[in-house]
Write an enzyme that holds these catalytic residues in place. Structure first.
Site, PDB file in Angstrom:
ATOM      1  CB  CYS B  97      -1.149  -0.132   1.275  1.00 41.24           C
ATOM      2  SG  CYS B  97      -2.274   1.130   1.024  1.00 41.24           S
ATOM      3  CG  HIS B 225      -3.038  -3.573   3.518  1.00 47.57           C
ATOM      4  ND1 HIS B 225      -2.094  -2.691   4.150  1.00 47.57           N
ATOM      5  CD2 HIS B 225      -3.936  -2.681   2.799  1.00 47.57           C
ATOM      6  CE1 HIS B 225      -2.218  -1.473   3.938  1.00 47.57           C
ATOM      7  NE2 HIS B 225      -3.320  -1.214   3.082  1.00 47.57           N
ATOM      8  CD  GLU B 227       0.218  -5.142   5.776  1.00 46.16           C
ATOM      9  OE1 GLU B 227       0.575  -5.934   4.676  1.00 46.16           O
ATOM     10  OE2 GLU B 227      -0.278  -4.112   5.532  1.00 46.16           O
TER      11      GLU B 227
END
Lengths: 75, 263
Positions: B97, B225, B227
């Protein structure tokens, strides 16, 4: 003191989605004569000394990405 | 005993997802550390003492000027040589991002000429909206070390949350080279795996590009994303499928395993 006015816009070839949204909103408000809206940012930068040349450096090093932006410096 | 793998998660004012990235690396058997840019600038910390660098998402410097521009300018002014050296050793560097935006502004992605010249930008979304949801992505893993656990053509789902994610190459030649070299490793697709327009392509990216790996395969920039979905239970539809690792899990595990194999 020198005050630079630096205007950063998207290049003509790059779709300006903010401009398009504003265009749509103005038309919804009844302004049928609005043909195009281009958006951008204006920075007013005060220098103790220097010239437009410094403004060009600001464009290159931070304010504009030459892939999508145009950067115009006025003093 | 496994070699200790040190990960630097770079932060500054406005970044976020550091905690998710930290936990993702920690649970991938590495030793992550959240490192403020200031510590690298003043020499308290050195990039060269880490094995993996991760640029998290968020809104560095409030996304003022352009997303990622201020963080990139700060890195370029003081740390660029160290970062180039790090990349050239072949060690993994990843940005998600806002991290992808920083990597593009630093010209580490796509870096076709290896001269670190700006060849792309992440422009405001075509929708002129902040797009935040889960998207379908098609994997074209090539030699990208972060994608080793995936199959070519595999469809995965990852969350996105951004307003400036429209991948815009400098010109047609840059786009052609990215595709020819298989650097477009993740593409936005519809639920059947086809390249489709909005809302499947959430930002209007050229050729539906969601992620790019450099030619050498060690620098990955992606808008989604991983994560945020390291764990199965943080996926939006986790109650509807069997237990398995989260879709983001392989990105981190691959980087750590690669590091141990090669260094």
């Amino acid at each position: 003191m020198v005050v630079l006015r630096i205007t950063v816009t998207l290049k003509k070839a790059v779709e300006d989605s903010e401009g398009s949204s504003v265009l749509k909103a103005l038309r919804l408000l009844g302004y049928d004569n609005v043909r195009e809206v281009r958006s951008g940012k204006v920075y007013f930068i005060t220098l103790t000394k220097g010239s437009k040349k410094a403004g060009k450096e600001f464009c290159e090093k931070l304010l504009a990405n030459p892939v999508i932006n145009e950067c115009v410096v006025d003093d | 005993m496994n070699r200790d793998v040190k990960v630097a998660i770079l932060t500054m004012e406005g970044t976020n997802n550091e905690e998710e990235a930290y936990l993702s690396f920690k649970h991938s058997d590495s030793s992550p550390e959240i490192v403020h840019l200031k510590k690298l600038e003043n020499g308290t910390k050195k990039l060269g003492s880490y094995d993996i660098i991760f640029f998290p998402g968020g809104f560095s410097a409030g996304d003022y000027v352009r997303a990622g521009a201020v963080m990139a300018a700060r890195i370029r002014s003081r740390l660029m040589k160290d970062l180039e050296k790090f990349v050239e050793t072949g060690k993994p560097v990843m940005g998600s991002c806002n991290g992808f935006q920083v990597l593009v502004e630093l010209a580490l992605i796509p870096n076709l000429t290896k001269e670190y010249e700006l060849e792309a930008a992440l422009a405001p979304n075509m929708s002129n909206r902040f797009e935040a949801r889960t998207v379908y992505l098609r994997v074209n893993r090539g030699n990208c070390l972060f994608l080793r656990g995936f199959r070519d053509g595999e469809i995965i789902k990852l969350p996105i949350a951004h307003s400036e994610g429209r991948f815009t190459p400098r010109d047609g030649n840059v786009l052609r080279k990215i595709i020819k070299n298989g650097m477009n490793v993740l593409s936005y697709v519809d639920d059947k795996g086809r390249l489709s327009g909005y809302p499947w392509n959430p930002n209007g990216s050229e050729h539906n590009i969601a992620g790019i790996c450099n030619r050498e395969g060690n620098v990955l920039g992606i808008m989604p994303h991983p994560e945020r979905v390291f764990y199965n239970v943080t996926e939006s539809d986790w109650t509807r499928h069997e237990w398995r690792p989260g879709m983001g899990y392989p990105f981190f595990m691959n980087a750590v395993q690669f590091l141990r194999e090669k260094f």
